[in-house]
Design an enzyme around this catalytic site. Structure first.
Site, PDB file in Angstrom:
ATOM      1  N   LYS C  76     -67.136  66.587  39.630  1.00 26.05           N
ATOM      2  CA  LYS C  76     -68.266  67.232  40.290  1.00 26.05           C
ATOM      3  C   LYS C  76     -69.529  66.438  39.946  1.00 26.05           C
ATOM      4  O   LYS C  76     -69.689  65.985  38.810  1.00 26.05           O
ATOM      5  CB  LYS C  76     -68.377  68.685  39.787  1.00 26.05           C
ATOM      6  CG  LYS C  76     -69.473  69.502  40.460  1.00 26.05           C
ATOM      7  CD  LYS C  76     -69.451  70.973  39.986  1.00 26.05           C
ATOM      8  CE  LYS C  76     -70.548  71.800  40.635  1.00 26.05           C
ATOM      9  NZ  LYS C  76     -70.526  73.214  40.213  1.00 26.05           N
ATOM     10  N   SER C 151     -70.615  76.973  43.659  1.00 26.27           N
ATOM     11  CA  SER C 151     -71.242  75.703  43.944  1.00 26.27           C
ATOM     12  C   SER C 151     -70.284  74.506  43.926  1.00 26.27           C
ATOM     13  O   SER C 151     -70.632  73.454  44.435  1.00 26.27           O
ATOM     14  CB  SER C 151     -72.347  75.451  42.919  1.00 26.27           C
ATOM     15  OG  SER C 151     -71.793  75.302  41.621  1.00 26.27           O
ATOM     16  N   SER C 175     -68.751  79.729  40.185  1.00 26.78           N
ATOM     17  CA  SER C 175     -68.779  78.473  40.936  1.00 26.78           C
ATOM     18  C   SER C 175     -67.510  77.638  40.893  1.00 26.78           C
ATOM     19  O   SER C 175     -67.382  76.669  41.638  1.00 26.78           O
ATOM     20  CB  SER C 175     -69.946  77.598  40.466  1.00 26.78           C
ATOM     21  OG  SER C 175     -71.150  78.055  41.026  1.00 26.78           O
TER      22      SER C 175
END
Lengths: 97, 478, 483
Positions: C76, C151, C175
Site C-alpha cells: 500500500k 482506504s 480500512s
C-alpha cells in the site's frame, strides 16, 4: 454544536488552511453536521470510566543513549523544495524569538 | 519602599546526553547545518519517537537534587503550532503530568540568611531548531541540528522578591545541574536559558500584579538588568495611571530595555493532547533508588560538610562550593597542606581567585595546581617561609618556575629559624646602632619597630617574625 | 499458474516449477493488461521488481530461499519505500521519494518478496471508498461502476483481480476489512502493536495498524508471520513472541464458542447480507462450534468517538506537511503564512481538510474535554463491552459491512453516511483488537465479507477459524469475470 463562518475561518487559520468564501459555505454546514453527529457521544454516561489514550495498557520503553544516526543531509535535502548551503529556505521569518 | 517585586523563573536546561530525546542523532554543538538532523528530527512521514532512557535518569537526578516528588507516571503531550524550526508542527513536551513536581531550593542571600524558593515542576521536552536570517534575501535558513535535543524545563513558584534573589536562585540552580552532571551550564551556547515572569504590587497587597514574561536571556548579568528595567517600567506605568499588559517581552542588552513581542500573542491555541506515539513514562522506586546511589554530593550538602569538617564560615563554604571544580580544588589543597583548611581557604579565595579573575581564567585552567598551592600553605604553616615570602613564591608558581620547595631552595627564601644565627644578626644590629639602643632603653618603645625593620632588611625578609620578636626583646632589655 | 494462491505459488517456487522472474513477469503483464480498468496501482516498479526477482532466483539457487523468496507482492502506498515514490494517495507527497524503508517493507525485502508496486488508496487512508485519492478512484473488479471500499482499496482490488497474490493494507477504522469484504478477498487487522508502524505514514496513531490482504487465510498466516513482531523503532510495538501461525492453521475448531452481537444484525443491515452471515454461522455449527447471541451495547457510539479521535490525531500528524523539508510547495509564497496555507490547501484533498478541521476544533481551547476526552472515555466503554464478551465467547462473528459495494459517487457528498459504512469495524480499532474479513457469499454478483473479531493477540485463533471455514467453502476462490 453549530459552527459559524467565523468559527470555520478561525479553525482554518489554526490548521494553516486557506478557505475561500465558497469553501466556507461548503464546509460550515458539513462540519456542523459532523459535530452534531459526534455529539451522540453525550448519550453515554462515562462518569465512572477512565479515558483510554492507547488500547494497550503498557508503559514507555526506554532507548539506550547512543548515537546511531549518521549524516544523511545530502540524501534528505535531495527531495527538499529549496535549500542553500545545507539550510532549508523559507520566506523570511519575522524575527521575534 | 512602596513597591514589591514578584518574580518566577522558567529555566530550560539542555541535558548532557549523547543522543537526542527521541532519536539516535548526535547532540554535539557546532556541527554543520542539518548534519545532525535525522529522519526523526526532520519529521519525515512515518517516523516515530522512542524515548532516551538517560534523559529519564537525569530528570530523576534533578528531582532528587531539588527535594521533589518524582512522579511514578508522567505523560508526553503534543503542543501544536506551526513554525519553520518545528519540523513536525508540534513539540513533544510534558503538559498535565510532568516527571518532577513540588520541589525547592534554598538560596543564600547576601546578608548571610537563606531563603526557600519553591519549584512547581520540571518537565521533559524537545528543543526546536534555529532560524538564520542574515545571509538570505527575503528568506530565512533553517538549521534543525538542535531540533529534538532534550530539555528539562524547571519552573519556580513566584517566590523571588528582587532581581538579586532571582540571580541567587539561578546561580544555585546552575551550580546544582552542573554538579549533577546533567547540564554543561554553558549559557552562551544556550544550554541554560531563562525566562522570567515579572510583576510588581504595592507592599501589603496580597494579590499578584499583571505579569510580563521576559524571554530567553542568556547571562546572569542581563537577567538582573532586564528584571530591574522591567520593574521600573511597570512601576512607572502604574504610577502614571496606566496598566501593565500581560505579554511576552524581549530584552535588548545593547539598549538595556525590554520591548513587546506583539505577534507572539496572537491567539495561541496549542491544542495539547497526549502524544499517541508514546506511552506513559513509568518510573519505579527501584530506578529512583539506583539513580540516588549515583548521585554526587550536592552543593548544599557539601557546604554543610565544609562548615562541619573544616570549620569554615557559611559564607566561605558557600563561595567554595559554588562549583564542583572549585570545591574539589579546595579539598585537594587542604589535603596537600597537611590539613590547614582555614589557611587553604584564604589562599584559594584570596590570592588564587584574584589572580584568576585578573587573567580571566577558570579554576580548571589555573596555572597553579591544588597540590602546589597546598604545599605552599604547608610551608607557611611549618614556618619554612613567612606569609609575605609566600606571595613571592605564589607568583613564581603562577609563572611556572617550578615546585614550591625548589623555588624556596633556589632563591634561598627559607626562613631563618636558627636561634644562634638570629642572635648573631641582632648583636650586629645593636652594635651598629648605639644611639637607638640607648633611646629605646630610656623608654622610646616605638623604636622596637626600627630594629625589626633592620633585622628583616638584613635577612632579606626570611626571619621568622615571632622568633625575631622574642630574641630582640630579650637582647634590647639586656 | 492462473489464480493460484500465494501459498501455492510459494510451493511452485520451492519445487522450481517456475522461477521468480517468470512469476514476476506474469503479474507485471497482468497489471499492464488490467489495471487501466481498475487504477489499483499508483506506482508499478517494473525494473526494480525484475531485479529483485533475479536476486531471489539466485538466492534460491544457492539454497537460501525462504517461503516468501521470489513471491511478487504489492505495498500500500502508505508504507515508505526507500528510493521509490511514496505518496499516501496525496498530491502533497506526489514528489516524495522516501529516503528510508518502513519496518514492514524492510521485513518483506529481507524475506525476499518482490515488490511489484505501490497500491492506490484514499488520501492519507481517510475514506471508505477509495474515491479520495489524488490519483483517481479505484474501481471494484466485480463491478467497475462500484467502489472497492477503502482506504486500502487499491490493494483489495489488485488482489481480487489477481494483479498480485498479496498486498499490505492498513486499518484505522476498517480500512483492511471493509475493502476486503467489498472485493471478495481475505484481510486481517492484527492487534494494535503487533505490526510495526515505523515508516507507515500516520493517520491516527492510536488506531492505525498494518496487516496483510490476500486470497486466503492461509496466505494471510504466511504474510502476517513476516510482518509481525517487535520493532525497537516503534514505542507502541509490543515485545511479545509471534506464534507460528501456519502450525495451528489446520487444527479443528470443535468446541469453539462464537458470539453474534445483536447490535450487528439490526435494521441497518442488508437482509441478504444477514442471510449470508447466518449461512456461514451454520457452517461453523457443522464444524462443531457453539453459537450464542451477545451484546456490544455501545457499538453505535463507536463512530462518533472515532470521528473525534481519528481527526484529532490526524490534525496533528499532518501538520508536518508544510512545504518546508519535502513534498509539495506552492509557487512563489509571499510570506511564511502564505507558504503554509497554500502548500497545504493545494496539497490536501477535501476529505483530508475536513478531518483536519474537525480535529483542530475538537482539540482547541474549551472543547478538549467535551470532545477528545469524552471520546477516550467512550473508548473505555467499548473496550469493556468487548472484554465482557470475551469472557463468554472465543470469537465474535458478524458482517464486515452493512451493504455490499456501493456506486462510485453515491456517498461522496454526504460524509456522515459514508462514515456509517464502517459501523461494524470501527469499534475493533478503538479497542485495539485483531479482526479479519473473509469472503462468505455473494448478493447480486457482489461479494460479502464475514467479520471475525478476536481477543487481544489472538490472531492465531482467528486465522485457524477462518481457514477451517475456507476448507469447506469456495467463496474465496472466485475471480471476477473479465480478469
Amino acid at each position: 454544536m453549530s459552527l459559524t463562518a467565523a468559527d470555520v475561518k478561525k479553525i482554518a487559520h489554526l490548521a494553516r488552511l486557506n478557505m475561500s468564501e465558497a469553501d466556507i459555505a461548503l464546509y460550515t454546514p458539513q462540519l456542523s453536521n459532523i459535530l452534531a453527529f459526534v455529539e451522540h457521544m453525550n448519550q453515554a454516561d462515562t462518569s465512572h470510566i477512565d479515558p483510554i489514550a492507547n488500547p494497550l495498557d503498557l508503559s514507555q520503553r526506554l532507548r539506550k543513549d547512543v548515537v546511531t544516526e549518521k549524516n544523511e543531509r545530502d540524501q534528505f535535502q535531495a527531495i527538499a523544495p529549496e535549500v542553500q548551503v545545507g539550510l532549508y529556505l523559507v520566506p523570511k521569518v519575522i524575527e521575534d524569538e | 519602599m512602596e513597591w514589591e517585586t514578584v518574580i518566577g523563573l522558567e529555566v530550560h536546561t539542555q541535558l548532557l546526553t549523547k543522543s537526542k530525546l527521541f532519536s539516535g542523532a548526535s547532540t554535539a554543538f557546532g556541527a554543520d547545518p542539518n548534519t545532525q538532523a535525522c529522519a526523526i528530527d526532520l519529521g519525515f512521514p512515518g517516523v516515530l519517537p522512542v524515548l532516551n532512557g538517560e534523559v529519564v535518569r537525569m530528570a530523576i537526578k534533578l528531582g532528587l537534587g531539588i527535594n521533589a516528588q518524582i512522579e511514578a507516571r508522567s505523560i508526553f503531550a503534543r503542543k501544536n503550532y506551526f513554525y519553520p524550526d518545528l519540523p513536525k508542527g508540534y513539540q513533544i513536551s510534558q503538559y498535565e503530568l510532568p516527571v518532577v513536581s513540588r520541589g525547592f531550593l534554598d538560596i543564600l542571600l547576601e546578608d548571610g540568611t537563606s531563603k526557600r524558593i519553591n519549584i512547581t515542576r520540571a518537565h521533559l521536552e524537545e528543543d526546536a531548531g534555529k532560524s538564520l536570517h542574515e545571509d538570505f534575501q527575503d528568506q530565512s535558513g533553517i538549521d534543525l541540528n538542535r531540533a529534538g535535543t532534550p530539555l528539562l524545563e524547571i519552573v519556580s513558584e513566584p517566590d523571588m522578591r528582587s532581581a538579586k534573589e532571582a540571580i541567587a536562585y539561578l546561580k544555585t540552580l546552575h551550580s546544582l545541574v552542573v554538579y549533577l552532571g546533567i547540564c554543561d551550564g554553558n549559557m552562551q551556547e544556550g544550554s541554560f536559558r531563562c525566562d522570567a515572569n515579572v510583576s510588581v504590587r504595592r507592599r501589603g497587597e496580597t494579590k499578584f500584579g499583571t505579569r510580563t514574561e521576559l524571554k530567553n536571556i542568556n547571562s546572569f548579568r542581563f537577567i538582573e538588568r532586564a528584571i530591574n528595567y522591567e520593574v521600573e517600567r511597570q512601576i512607572a506605568l502604574i504610577e502614571n495611571g496606566e496598566k501593565v499588559l500581560q505579554e511576552t517581552r524581549l530584552y535588548d542588552p545593547n539598549k538595556n530595555e525590554t520591548r513587546s513581542m506583539r505577534s507572539k500573542e496572537e491567539a495561541n491555541d496549542y491544542r495539547y493532547f497526549p502524544d499517541p506515539d508514546l506511552l506513559p513514562l513509568v518510573i519505579s522506586q527501584d530506578l529512583i533508588e539506583s539513580v540516588r546511589h549515583e548521585l554526587p554530593e550536592l552543593p548544599q550538602q557539601k557546604r554543610q560538610r565544609f562548615m562541619d569538617q573544616y570549620g569554615l564560615s557559611a559564607y566561605d563554604a558557600g563561595v567554595l562550593v559554588a562549583s564542583r571544580e572549585l570545591a574539589n580544588f579546595f579539598e585537594t589543597t587542604v589535603k596537600a597542606s597537611g590539613n590547614q583548611p582555614k589557611l587553604a581557604a584564604n589562599w584559594v579565595m584570596g590570592e588564587l581567585s584574584a589572580a584568576l579573575n585578573k587573567s580571566n581564567l577558570e579554576i580548571t585552567d589555573s596555572p597553579v595546581n591544588a597540590e602546589q598551592l597546598g604545599k605552599l600553605v604547608l610551608r607557611i604553616h611549618d614556618n619554612t617561609i613567612s606569609g609575605k615570602i609566600a606571595k613571592t613564591i605564589f607568583e613564581a608558581l603562577w609563572n611556572k618556575e617550578g615546585d614550591v620547595d625548589d623555588i624556596i631552595e633556589k632563591r634561598g627564601l627559607k626562613q631563618v629559624t636558627d636561634t644562634s644565627a638570629i642572635e648573631v644578626l641582632i648583636d650586629k644590629i645593636i652594635a651598629a646602632n648605639p644611639q637607638q639602643v640607648a633611646d629605646y632603653r630610656s623608654g622610646k618603645d616605638k623604636l622596637f619597630g626600627f630594629f625589626v625593620g633592620q633585622a628583616m632588611k638584613e635577612s632579606g625578609g626570611k626571619m621568622n617574625p615571632q622568633q625575631l620578636n622574642d630574641i630582640l626583646k630579650k637582647k634590647l632589655s639586656g | 499458474m492462473e489464480y493460484k494462491t500465494l501459498t501455492e505459488l510459494s510451493k511452485e517456487l520451492t519445487t522450481k516449477k517456475i522461477s521468480s522472474v517468470e512469476l514476476t513477469q506474469f503479474f507485471l503483464e497482468r497489471i499492464k493488461s488490467f489495471d487501466k480498468k481498475l487504477n489499483s496501482f499508483i506506482t508499478v516498479t517494473e525494473d526494480h521488481a525484475l531485479q529483485m526477482a533475479k536476486q531471489a532466483d539466485e538466492q534460491r539457487a544457492k539454497g537460501e530461499a525462504g517461503r516468501l523468496t521470489g513471491i511478487p507482492f504489492a505495498q500500500k502506498d502508505i508504507f515508505c519505500t526507500r528510493g521509490i515514490k511514496t505518496t499516501c494517495g496525496s498530491k502533497i507527497l506526489d514528489n516524495f521519494i522516501s529516503p528510508y524503508d518502513a519496518t514492514v517493507v524492510k521485513r518483506f525485502n529481507d524475506a525476499g518478496a518482490v515488490l511489484l508496486g505501490k497500491t492506490n488508496m484514499d488520501e492519507f487512508a481517510m475514506g471508505s471508498s477509495n474515491e479520495n485519492s489524488y490519483y483517481g478512484p479505484v474501481k471494484n473488479p466485480w463491478d467497475l461502476e462500484r467502489v472497492p471500499g477503502g482506504s486500502s482499496g487499491g490493494s483489495a482490488a489488485a488482489v481480487a483481480a489477481y494483479l498480485t497474490p498479496g498486498a499490505t493494507g492498513t486499518d484505522t477504522g476498517g480500512s483492511i476489512r471493509q475493502p476486503a469484504a467489498l472485493c471478495g478477498i481475505s484481510g486481517i487487522k492484527p492487534t494494535y502493536g503487533r505490526v510495526s508502524r515505523y515508516g507507515m505514514i500516520a493517520f491516527a496513531s492510536s488506531l492505525d495498524q498494518g496487516g496483510p490482504m490476500a486470497r486466503t487465510a492461509e496466505d494471510l498466516a504466511l504474510l502476517l508471520q513476516t510482518m509481525s513482531g517487535f520493532d525497537e523503532h516503534d514505542s507502541t510495538s509490543v515485545d511479545k513472541p509471534v506464534p507460528d501461525y501456519l502450525k495451528t492453521l489446520n487444527d479443528p475448531i470443535k468446541g469453539l464458542r462464537i458470539g453474534l452481537p445483536k447490535e450487528f444484525f439490526n435494521q441497518g443491515l442488508d437482509s441478504e447480507i444477514s442471510k449470508i452471515i447466518h449461512d456461514a454461522v451454520r457452517e461453523y455449527e457443522k464444524l462443531g462450534a457453539t453459537v450464542k447471541e451477545i451484546s456490544l451495547p455501545n457499538t453505535e457510539l463507536s463512530i462518533p468517538a472515532y470521528y473525534v479521535i481519528a481527526p484529532a490525531e490526524c490534525s496533528s500528524n499532518l501538520a508536518r506537511f508544510d512545504g518546508v523539508r519535502y513534498g509539495y510547495r506552492c509557487d512563489n509564497p509571499k510570506d511564511l503564512e502564505d507558504l503554509y496555507k497554500r502548500s497545504r490547501s493545494e496539497g490536501f484533498g477535501n476529505e483530508v481538510k475536513r478531518r483536519i478541521m474537525i480535529g483542530t476544533y475538537a482539540l482547541s481551547a474549551g472543547y478538549y474535554d467535551a470532545y477528545y476526552l469524552k471520546a477516550q472515555k467512550i473508548r473505555g466503554l467499548i473496550r469493556d463491552d468487548f472484554m465482557k464478551a470475551f469472557n463468554e465467547v472465543d470469537v465474535i462473528l458478524g458482517p464486515t459491512s452493512p451493504t455490499p459495494a456501493f456506486k462510485l459517487g453515491e456517498k461522496m457528498n454526504d460524509p456522515v453516511s459514508m462514515y456509517l459504512s464502517d459501523i461494524y469495524t470501527i469499534a475493533v480499532n478503538l479497542a485495539g483488537l485483531p479482526a479479519m474479513s473473509i469472503p462468505a457469499g455473494f448478493t447480486k454478483g457482489l461479494p460479502i465479507g464475514m467479520h471475525l473479531i478476536g481477543n487481544l493477540f489472538d490472531e492465531e485463533r482467528l486465522l485457524k477459524v477462518a481457514h477451517n471455514y475456507q476448507k469447506v467453502t469456495d467463496w474465496h476462490t472466485k475471480i471476477p469475470e473479465g480478469f
